[in-house]
Design a protein around this motif. Structure first.
Motif, PDB file in Angstrom:
ATOM      1  N   GLN A  72     -51.925 -63.953  -8.335  1.00 24.31           N
ATOM      2  CA  GLN A  72     -51.488 -65.296  -7.953  1.00 24.31           C
ATOM      3  C   GLN A  72     -52.088 -66.302  -8.920  1.00 24.31           C
ATOM      4  O   GLN A  72     -53.315 -66.428  -9.024  1.00 24.31           O
ATOM      5  N   LYS A 119     -48.694 -71.138  -7.831  1.00 20.37           N
ATOM      6  CA  LYS A 119     -47.581 -70.189  -7.742  1.00 20.37           C
ATOM      7  C   LYS A 119     -47.793 -69.230  -6.580  1.00 20.37           C
ATOM      8  O   LYS A 119     -48.899 -69.068  -6.072  1.00 20.37           O
ATOM      9  N   GLU A 142     -47.522 -62.607  -6.707  1.00 15.46           N
ATOM     10  CA  GLU A 142     -46.463 -61.762  -7.243  1.00 15.46           C
ATOM     11  C   GLU A 142     -46.953 -60.349  -7.483  1.00 15.46           C
ATOM     12  O   GLU A 142     -48.132 -60.111  -7.764  1.00 15.46           O
ATOM     13  N   ALA A 172     -43.969 -54.482 -12.595  1.00 12.67           N
ATOM     14  CA  ALA A 172     -43.164 -55.681 -12.780  1.00 12.67           C
ATOM     15  C   ALA A 172     -42.726 -55.724 -14.241  1.00 12.67           C
ATOM     16  O   ALA A 172     -43.460 -55.291 -15.137  1.00 12.67           O
TER      17      ALA A 172
END
Length: 127
Positions: A38, A42, A45, A60
């Protein structure tokens, strides 16, 4: 279950770091493990995940080819090897663990897939 991350710090762009996540209180050999991050302002993720037996990994797109997730059952620990670090990799990195019955972690990028979380370790990439 307690998850404790370590290995964060300040590194120059292009450099490398290895994060560790040690589990205690329960053996997590049958759990999938993952890393999330993080950045300021934001949402958290997904970064990477690894299956209970280490046979399946999932990344990712933003870190694919640069980061490597692994685990050591004997030490009840998972790792995140980060190379070619970029400014945008700056974030608090969290490790997580969750029971995933499937031998594959493909697509297991939701925080809801993981029940246990560490407190996070800061990674700062400077120019």
């Amino acid at each position: 279950v307690q998850l404790v991350e370590s290995g964060g710090g300040l590194v120059q762009a292009g450099g490398s770091l290895r994060l560790s996540c040690a589990a205690s209180g329960r053996v997590l050999s049958s759990y999938a493990m993952a890393w999330f991050r993080q950045a300021p302002g934001k949402e958290r993720e997904f970064v990477a995940a690894i299956s209970w037996n280490g046979g399946s990994t999932y990344y990712a797109d933003s870190v694919k080819g640069r980061f490597t997730i692994s685990r050591d059952h004997a030490k009840n620990t998972e790792y995140l090897e980060m190379t070619s670090l970029k400014l945008e990799d700056t974030a608090v990195y969290y490790c997580a663990a969750g029971f995933v019955p499937s031998p594959s972690v493909e697509g297991r990028s939701s925080s809801h897939d993981y029940s246990y979380w560490g407190q996070g370790t800061q990674v700062t990439v400077s120019s």
